[in-house]
Enzyme design. Structure first.
Site, PDB file in Angstrom:
ATOM      1  N   LYS A  84      49.033 -72.031 -20.609  1.00 33.99           N
ATOM      2  CA  LYS A  84      48.274 -70.926 -20.290  1.00 33.99           C
ATOM      3  C   LYS A  84      47.474 -71.025 -18.945  1.00 33.99           C
ATOM      4  CE  LYS A  84      48.724 -69.257 -24.807  1.00 33.99           C
ATOM      5  NZ  LYS A  84      48.396 -69.515 -26.381  1.00 33.99           N
ATOM      6  N   GLN A  90      43.115 -70.382 -29.976  1.00 34.43           N
ATOM      7  CA  GLN A  90      44.406 -71.132 -30.070  1.00 34.43           C
ATOM      8  C   GLN A  90      44.742 -71.663 -31.605  1.00 34.43           C
ATOM      9  OE1 GLN A  90      46.640 -71.623 -27.881  1.00 34.43           O
ATOM     10  NE2 GLN A  90      48.151 -72.561 -29.004  1.00 34.43           N
ATOM     11  N   ASP A 138      45.795 -61.662 -27.467  1.00 34.20           N
ATOM     12  CA  ASP A 138      46.964 -62.037 -28.570  1.00 34.20           C
ATOM     13  C   ASP A 138      47.332 -60.890 -29.360  1.00 34.20           C
ATOM     14  OD1 ASP A 138      47.425 -64.705 -28.462  1.00 34.20           O
ATOM     15  OD2 ASP A 138      45.648 -65.374 -29.552  1.00 34.20           O
TER      16      ASP A 138
HETATM   17  N1  GUN Z   1      49.524 -70.951 -31.036  1.00 37.10           N
HETATM   18  C1  GUN Z   1      50.655 -70.999 -30.702  1.00 37.10           C
HETATM   19  N2  GUN Z   1      51.079 -69.700 -29.972  1.00 37.10           N
HETATM   20  C2  GUN Z   1      49.929 -69.102 -30.058  1.00 37.10           C
HETATM   21  C3  GUN Z   1      49.633 -67.705 -29.383  1.00 37.10           C
HETATM   22  O1  GUN Z   1      50.298 -67.101 -28.601  1.00 37.10           O
HETATM   23  N3  GUN Z   1      48.374 -67.539 -29.530  1.00 37.10           N
HETATM   24  C4  GUN Z   1      47.455 -68.369 -30.293  1.00 37.10           C
HETATM   25  N4  GUN Z   1      45.928 -67.886 -30.083  1.00 37.10           N
HETATM   26  N5  GUN Z   1      47.673 -69.537 -30.791  1.00 37.10           N
HETATM   27  C5  GUN Z   1      49.020 -69.837 -30.652  1.00 37.10           C
END
Ligand code: GUN
Length: 263
Positions: A45, A89, A112
């Site tokens: 990210k 996350q 998200d």
């Molecule tokens: N953990 C794995 N994929 C994601 C995601 O897309 N967003 C978040 N917040 N945590 C994750």
């Protein structure tokens, strides 16, 4: 067009848009767990943010942060005008309720798309729709089959396909094998998201012109595997790796842009 090509092209478009902005969009990533998977997701990210010209802040909190402390940290970000969007996350350490955290993030900043009141779609279904559009896959009036009913993929995926007038069927772990085979055989679009490596294989029949979107990702000693075996006899099938994961990553920044543009 492969997904890699599509993502590269769309990233260039987004970068150009952001280059033209006086104030760059700002995303904050809150990370507590530092397991290998979370570190890899966060790294991806941050790399995407850097490539797109997005300002990204990583806020690492100790693994023993209490739920109360995290919720007040979230409240601070909700009220911080310099932050356009943020994510916490997942997974979170045991002492913290993921549901409470999802509800605590303001829907106005929920990149998200996890909050029930969020105007934004969760990143994976949104990324899948963007890809179907880029590939000019006909959706209206077509039989779309969603395999899996999770809150993050299956359910929102079904809603987005229905919004575009597909005939949507959702199947899941309680669907009988006979019904599963019948629905698969009649599907024009199959989105599979159950996390069972190679579930879609040659024991099923497929429409020759079907599109299979493989959301699954399972890891074993031989590598990464999707929910479908490679090279099924269909028109289009997304690979794993190098498929939907890239679309999900991109959709996070599509959501961030939506937030910035709707301010
Ligand atoms: N953990 C794995 N994929 C994601 C995601 O897309 N967003 C978040 N917040 N945590 C994750």
């Amino acid at each position: 067009m492969t997904i890699k090509e599509y993502v590269k092209q769309r990233k260039e478009e987004i970068k150009t848009l952001i280059d033209g902005m006086e104030r760059k969009p700002h995303i904050t990533i809150v990370q507590l767990n530092e397991d290998a998977a979370s570190n890899a997701y966060v790294k991806g990210k941050l790399k995407d943010a850097d490539e797109l010209g997005v300002v990204a802040t990583l806020e690492k909190l100790p693994i023993d942060t209490s739920e109360e402390e995290l919720l007040s940290f979230i409240e601070k970000l909700n009220n911080d005008d310099s932050v356009d969007g943020f994510i916490v996350q997942m997974p979170l350490p045991k002492q913290i309720s993921e549901e409470k955290v999802k509800l605590a993030v303001s829907p106005k900043k929920d990149v998200d798309g996890f909050h029930p009141l969020s105007q934004l779609a969760p990143c994976t279904p949104k990324g899948v729709m963007n890809y179907l559009h880029a590939e000019n896959v006909q959706i209206q009036g077509k039989n779309a089959l969603v395999i899996g009913r999770s809150n993050i993929v299956g359910r929102p995926m079904a809603k987005l396909l229905l919004n575009e007038s597909a005939n949507v069927t959702v199947v899941h772990s309680k669907t009988s094998p006979e019904d599963m085979a019948r629905f698969i055989e009649n599907a024009d679009i199959i989105v599979v998201a159950i996390g069972k490596a190679g579930f879609l294989d040659n024991r099923f029949k497929y429409k020759k012109d079907a599109t299979i979107v493989d959301v699954g990702i399972s890891r074993d000693e031989t590598g990464l595997h999707g929910d479908a075996i490679p090279d099924l006899p269909v028109l289009r099938q997304t690979p794993v790796p190098g498929g939907v994961g890239l679309l999900t990553r991109l959709a996070l920044y599509e959501n961030l842009l939506d937030i910035v543009n709707n301010k």
